[in-house]
Design an enzyme around this catalytic site. Structure first.
Site, PDB file in Angstrom:
ATOM      1  N   GLN A   1     -22.176 -13.691 -24.995  1.00  0.00           N
ATOM      2  CA  GLN A   1     -22.324 -12.258 -24.733  1.00  0.00           C
ATOM      3  C   GLN A   1     -21.204 -11.462 -25.396  1.00  0.00           C
ATOM      4  O   GLN A   1     -21.264 -10.233 -25.430  1.00  0.00           O
ATOM      5  CB  GLN A   1     -22.343 -11.991 -23.214  1.00  0.00           C
TER       6      GLN A   1
ATOM      7  N   GLU B   1     -28.105  -2.353 -15.294  1.00  0.00           N
ATOM      8  CA  GLU B   1     -27.657  -3.054 -14.103  1.00  0.00           C
ATOM      9  C   GLU B   1     -27.816  -2.245 -12.830  1.00  0.00           C
ATOM     10  O   GLU B   1     -27.789  -2.785 -11.734  1.00  0.00           O
ATOM     11  CB  GLU B   1     -26.210  -3.483 -14.326  1.00  0.00           C
TER      12      GLU B   1
END
Lengths: 805, 284
Positions: A236, A759
């Protein structure tokens, strides 16, 4: 600028820029099975690695016998800590300032810990050889409870013996990692002591796991001829991996190329550095051929980074009318055997100090103690910014508990405590500056849409019917209002291993008016190739379809800190906009030259520069791009390129209002979600379709965590939920229809006003599902019960309340 | 999740299977749909040096309905079970149960024979076959024999079948009256927390006969004669349901696992059975 005439509107639509529900350009390859994931990387002569892992949660490693494994045809090497020690690679630093064993160095601290690394001709031989490595263990006492750990004589981390200070300050006990305190404890205690009402509650946010569909893995290839190391992997943050790999291996950074190919979901699980990466690199250096390591599902669930595992105790003070006057939060954080939390360096408990939530709380205190136990290391932000799910769950539960204490409606209690629109930018008691918000508008819209009053009436009727014995179903109304803190972050206080958390974008406009842009982030399913092109399309006036987005190759992309914590749009998206503006500034000079007017006499108009007041005299961005490469323009360099490194002045603070209506079968403990309404305010909306998809995904993972997903250990430290039979990964069957809605409150400091959204639904969703379950039992005296709310725990709650015969 | 090496066989007839089983003994296993065996091999919890795939054997396939006698070949998939119109009419409980097994992808592969033969207490078909009083046809080196489903299961993964025998088919009489297969599970693809198979025949407004079997509440499927006896002659009123549940609870022996503690499982077993009986009685 002129009003939107139909002609301008059409030109604007053709750009497919901000606000366009453009189809994801990535999906053509993903839906046809043409993605290129790390396990698709195949190279001539490539070897395969596999781990011997500890069956014990705490044991001394007495001996390791490799002979039988090495004798197996096809086995090339078996690495142990002893082999890595001369290279000083038997331990590695963690992102949290701790260190972690790459391979067991004398002892193991959690079940599934890496003990030896087998390198073999193919994956099957490697698996056979793993079984042939003989490891002799001497079992040690196992500690799976952080409170017990802080009292125990058993020293988990013998390597830290005598170290009374860690990277985050004093250590109070040999199994203690750090204490992190924010806010004013004295003032908070004073408020609590003198408050008209104090509600207190302890809650456990259980350990779970991001469980991306693609597990972690890498391919390391050391080219001994040119001295270059290429590392493909599920990273990531590829640039950070390059820097860490360079620091650890001593290979100069320009000789390391890290490539994140397509990634099948990350959710925080792929931020950290795992022993498999180090072992693969070493194995490739030793053998001179590429080495692949890809973990299986059980390894992923048992040994790679978990999330949550926070024991939180709250005290909230209020007036009798419900105005909150103070908040106290004490956390005991179970970090497992090593502190491998993925947080910005100065934030050992992440942004847990956002725990005052969406409320105007004048005084607050947060204290967090990190503790070692015999569980897997990690503590990553699973589909959230750093520890924000914990913070929002905490405050949204405390609000509900306070509502019970005050005998007040929880929606009204929220309303009277929200930070008001005119208070932004708002300085929170725990040190954050919230950029913008309009909570009351969002809350009112949500409650009106679901007919909140009608729901409460229906619920009361249901309770009465239940008491009369006419039904065995209870109705829960789950509320949550969340404020996220994303887009880490300002370099002045946010870094990972010393690297400031800026991000970057580099744009090259080609002569024919198309472009390639490269960024320091990496999509794992977010759709960056689609949305970043839209940001640029609106900034530079070229169609998103003509802009290629590239990420994840450190040889070509500018340095960036990667994708997690919803930082891509707030930080890299801002970099893209700023780089786009640099392109536009040069384009303006080129246009002025071509139109033979002064720079100030042309203005940008969707996809062109026009002479002010003379719209028929213009040069399109395509014209300008061509001119940049084929005309000698006095005073200007040829070409049309720009790069921007963006250091955000602040975080962004997306927010939202969620309502869940749930029917609970009291006898079986089965919850049925009747309705879920999600209003998200993520500032400027880049691609509404992608936002909707992100909200669906985040809510799905929220449902998972709230209703059953956990990494559970028994007393011996055995992982009880290491397969997808027991680890709850919801499918279309378990997931209800989600209703999405929005308001738009742009971020005042972000170049395009965007805040990030990936998120938010997880952060807001978990307390909403949990509150729905708990609300169903509130009329029968329930104050709080811990997640996950799987069938038997819901049944247990009903049973404890005497609701069964 | 990487299995050890094995030899793969794909015989064309049952004689070929028996020969291979005789040759390799304990080292050989037959493969039907593979949804139990393959994961066990990948976890290296089952070591199978010789794997005998049954999918090319025509004799193990097909569903026959001859008057009121139903025969289901071992290699009939759950998917075929669900989509066989004649079977759905003759024994609708099979369709209702099969629809609650795993998910469509698993049901394309998973077979009736595999589900029955393996002796996994989590499987749904064993209890169902006990409820239907099915006869299991086995074939071995000494020829074929038949064993009642109610006598077949000995313990978890332990059955009356010898290592060199294979399950050929199951045979049962088409049930009459009302039916229900009620199952509580945590999620799609999960084994039952508790499941109940109920058949009720009604004569003159009363229960003439009943059959009840429970799944995943012991190390074997539990056919509860006592529970069925309580229903006989009744109109399934509340007191009778309670008595039937009490009798069933005397027969099951659940253990604690991630689905929950024993007290929860026993409670849910009672609820599930009550609902199954109620639905079956409504349909009778």
């Amino acid at each position: 600028m002129n009003d939107m005439t139909p002609e301008r509107e059409e030109r604007s639509a053709n750009l497919k820029g901000l606000g366009c529900s453009r189809k994801r350009v990535e999906d053509a390859r993903f839906t046809q099975g043409k993605g290129n994931y790390v396990d698709d990387v195949k190279m001539p002569g490539m070897l395969h690695g596999d781990f011997v892992r500890s069956p014990y949660a705490h044991a001394r490693v007495i001996s390791i016998n490799k002979d039988a494994a090495l004798a197996l045809d096809g086995v090339v090497a078996v690495l142990t800590a002893e082999d890595l020690a001369p290279l000083n690679l038997h331990w590695m630093p963690t992102l949290a300032g701790d260190k972690q064993m790459v391979l067991a160095d004398g002892k193991v601290l959690f079940q599934g810990q890496e003990v030896a690394f087998v390198v073999a001709r193919d994956r099957y031989v490697a698996a056979d050889a793993v079984e042939l490595v003989e490891v002799e263990y001497e079992e040690l006492p196992v500690i799976t409870d952080p409170f017990e750990s802080l009292k125990s004589d058993v020293v988990l981390r013998e390597d830290l013996a005598g170290q009374t200070t860690g990277p985050h300050g004093p250590r109070k006990h040999h199994n203690h990692i750090f204490t992190w305190e924010q806010g004013d404890v004295k003032a908070t205690n004073q408020v609590l002591d003198n408050a008209e009402v104090v509600a207190e509650e302890s809650m456990y946010y259980h350990r779970t796991h991001p469980c991306p569909l693609e597990t972690c893995g890498c391919v390391a290839s050391m080219d001994k001829v040119n001295g270059k190391l290429t590392l493909w992997g599920t990273f990531q943050a590829p640039h950070v991996v390059r820097t860490v790999a360079s620091m650890l291996s001593g290979i100069e950074e320009h000789n390391i190329r890290v490539i994140s190919p397509d990634i099948g979901g990350g959710f925080g699980n792929k931020v950290g550095v795992y022993p498999g990466y180090i072992c693969s690199i070493v194995a490739s250096i030793v053998t001179g051929v590429p080495v692949k390591w890809v973990e299986d599902r059980m390894e992923n669930l048992m040994a790679t980074a978990f999330a949550r595992d926070y024991w939180m105790t709250g005290k909230i003070a209020a007036t009798k009318e419900g105005k909150i006057t103070g908040l106290h939060c004490q956390v005991t954080a179970d970090h497992g055997g090593f502190d491998a939390c993925a947080d910005p360096t100065k934030f050992p408990a992440g942004f847990m100090n956002i725990c005052t939530g969406s409320y105007d709380i004048p005084v607050a205190y947060l204290g967090v103690d990190g503790v070692y136990t015999n569980k897997a290391p990690g503590g990553v932000s699973y589909r959230c910014s750093f520890r924000v799910t914990e913070a929002v769950y905490f405050i949204e539960r405390m609000i509900e508990v306070l509502a019970i204490e005050l005998n007040m409606d929880a929606a009204e209690l929220r309303r009277i405590n929200f930070i008001k629109k005119e208070q932004f930018p708002y300085q929170s008691a725990l040190g954050w500056e919230y950029d913008s918000g309009d909570y009351h508008t969002a809350w009112d819209k949500a409650l009106k849409t679901v007919d909140y009053e009608g729901l409460r009436k229906e619920q009361a009727e249901q309770v009465a019917a239940f008491k009369r014995g006419e039904t065995r179903t209870l109705m829960g109304i789950g509320l949550s209002f969340f404020t996220e803190i994303v887009g880490a972050g300002p370099v002045k206080n946010c870094d990972i291993l010393g690297m400031g958390m800026f991000d970057s974008c580099e744009i090259r406009i080609h002569p024919t008016g198309s472009a390639v842009a490269r960024l320091g982030t990496i999509s794992q399913g977010q759709g960056h190739a689609t949305t970043f092109a839209q940001i640029l399309a609106s900034e530079i006036g070229l169609s998103a379809d003509s802009i290629t987005i590239e990420e994840g190759d450190t040889d070509t992309a500018p340095y960036g800190l990667g994708t997690y914590g919803s930082r891509s749009t707030p930080v890299a998206g801002a970099a893209a906009a700023m780089a786009g503006r640099k392109i536009r500034a040069k384009a303006q000079m080129i246009a002025a030259y071509l139109l033979e007017v002064h720079d100030d006499d042309v203005e940008f108009d969707v996809d062109r520069f026009v002479v002010k007041g003379v719209p028929e005299r213009f040069k399109t961005m395509k014209d300008i791009a061509y001119a940049a490469y084929n005309q000698a323009i006095p005073g200007l360099e040829p070409g049309l390129e720009a790069v921007s490194y963006y250091d955000p002045p602040n975080m962004t603070y997306p927010f939202g209002a969620y309502v869940c209506v749930m029917d609970i079968d009291v006898d079986t403990g089965v919850p049925e979600i009747r309705r879920f309404y999600a209003l998200d305010d993520c500032g400027t909306r880049i691609n509404p379709m992608i936002i909707e998809g992100q909200v669906h995904g985040g809510l799905t993972e929220a449902l998972a965590v709230a209703l059953g997903q956990e990494i559970a250990y028994d007393k011996m430290g055995n992982v009880k939920t290491a397969t997808l039979m027991d680890f709850f990964l919801p499918t279309a069957w378990e997931v209800p229809n989600f209703e999405t809605d929005h308001t738009v409150t742009p971020s005042p400091h972000h170049p395009i006003g965007a805040k990030g959204v990936g998120e938010s639904p997880h952060v807001g969703g978990v307390p909403c599902f949990s509150n729905a379950v708990q609300d169903a039992f509130r009329p029968f005296g329930l104050r709080h019960t811990n997640m996950p709310h799987d069938h038997w725990r819901i049944w247990q709650t009903a049973n404890d309340l005497g609701l069964h015969e | 999740m990487i299995p050890a090496a094995f030899d793969y066989y794909r015989p064309k007839d049952v004689e070929g299977v028996i020969a291979l089983l005789q040759e390799h003994g304990d080292d050989a296993r037959v493969l039907a749909g593979g949804h139990s065996l393959i994961p066990m091999m990948k976890l290296r919890m089952a070591e199978v040096p010789h794997l005998i795939d049954l999918q090319d054997i025509a004799a193990l396939k097909g569903i026959t309905i001859d008057q009121d006698t139903i025969t289901i070949g071992a290699m009939v998939s759950q998917h075929e079970l669900i989509n066989h119109d004649g079977l759905s009419a003759a024994a609708p409980i099979l369709r209702e149960a099969a629809l609650q097994i795993a998910d469509p992808q698993v049901r394309y592969m998973g077979t009736v024979g595999g589900n029955i033969a393996n002796g996994d207490p989590g499987n749904d078909m064993p209890g169902l076959m006990q409820c239907l009083d099915a006869q299991i046809n086995l074939l071995g080196p000494d020829g074929s024999r038949t064993v009642a489903a109610r006598d077949y299961y000995e313990a978890a993964y332990m059955t009356d079948r010898e290592d060199d025998e294979i399950l050929i088919s199951v045979v049962f009489t088409a049930p009459v009256g009302g039916f229900a297969y009620e199952k509580q599970k945590r999620k799609i693809g999960d084994y039952a927390t508790a499941a109940a198979a109920v058949q009720i025949a009604k004569v003159d407004g009363k229960v003439a006969s009943a059959s009840i079997a429970m799944t995943n509440l012991s190390d074997v499927p539990v056919w509860s004669q006592g529970a069925a006896d309580e229903l006989a002659g009744s109109v399934c009123e509340t007191a009778t349901l309670k008595a039937a549940v009490a009798a069933m609870l005397g027969d099951i022996d659940p253990t604690e696992d991630n689905r929950g503690p024993v007290a929860f499982k026993r409670h849910v077993a009672g609820i599930i059975l009550t609902r199954a009986i109620t639905r079956a009685w409504d349909r009778a």
